[in-house]
Design an enzyme around this catalytic site. Sequence first.
Site, PDB file in Angstrom:
ATOM      1  N   HIS A  83       0.832  -1.205   0.000  1.00  0.00           N
ATOM      2  CA  HIS A  83       0.000   0.000   0.000  1.00  0.00           C
ATOM      3  C   HIS A  83       0.865   1.252   0.000  1.00  0.00           C
ATOM      4  O   HIS A  83       2.059   1.211   0.287  1.00  0.00           O
ATOM      5  CB  HIS A  83      -0.927   0.012   1.225  1.00  0.00           C
ATOM      6  N   CYS A  84       0.218   2.380  -0.306  1.00  0.00           N
ATOM      7  CA  CYS A  84       0.826   3.703  -0.154  1.00  0.00           C
ATOM      8  C   CYS A  84      -0.137   4.528   0.687  1.00  0.00           C
ATOM      9  O   CYS A  84      -0.781   4.000   1.589  1.00  0.00           O
ATOM     10  CB  CYS A  84       1.128   4.335  -1.513  1.00  0.00           C
ATOM     11  N   ALA A  85      -0.244   5.817   0.405  1.00  0.00           N
ATOM     12  CA  ALA A  85      -1.143   6.665   1.185  1.00  0.00           C
ATOM     13  C   ALA A  85      -2.595   6.501   0.737  1.00  0.00           C
ATOM     14  O   ALA A  85      -3.497   6.349   1.553  1.00  0.00           O
ATOM     15  CB  ALA A  85      -0.725   8.131   1.089  1.00  0.00           C
ATOM     16  N   GLY A  87      -3.396   4.872  -2.711  1.00  0.00           N
ATOM     17  CA  GLY A  87      -3.560   3.929  -3.812  1.00  0.00           C
ATOM     18  C   GLY A  87      -2.829   4.301  -5.086  1.00  0.00           C
ATOM     19  O   GLY A  87      -2.663   3.464  -5.963  1.00  0.00           O
ATOM     20  N   PHE A 112      -3.156   3.854   3.140  1.00  0.00           N
ATOM     21  CA  PHE A 112      -3.063   4.094   4.569  1.00  0.00           C
ATOM     22  C   PHE A 112      -4.136   5.076   5.034  1.00  0.00           C
ATOM     23  O   PHE A 112      -4.651   4.958   6.142  1.00  0.00           O
ATOM     24  CB  PHE A 112      -1.655   4.604   4.924  1.00  0.00           C
TER      25      PHE A 112
END
Length: 124
Positions: A83-85, A87, A112
């Site tokens: 994951h990132c912040a 997507g 996140f």
Amino acid sequence: PVEDPVEDPVEDPVEDPVVLEEFGAVEAAKLIETKPGLVIIDVRTPEEYSAGHIEGAININFLGDGFEAALDSMNNGAPTLFHCASGGRSGKALAVFEKLEFRELYHLNDGFKGWEAAGLSVVK
């Protein structure tokens, strides 16, 4: 006699297909609880990671030099949630995961931010 160039499937084993599943935060939390050996890779910057992350997540900065090499060193066949912040970066990182032949991938598609919005546990 000229041989027919027919491929023999016994000599050319078909690689396992890449498994990719998209998950929201609640589904990802359930996966973390139930999937043995799951590796969590957070592709945000070290600053973002330090401000809060999913417990057990390993930070490999998608925007940093050496992302692909660092990711490659993590590819041991384990199921991987990434994951990132929100997507965007993790969506772009998918191509690198596929290039490196990760076989069992799970994408936290709301990132996140979605994890936090769902009120799930965060390590700071």
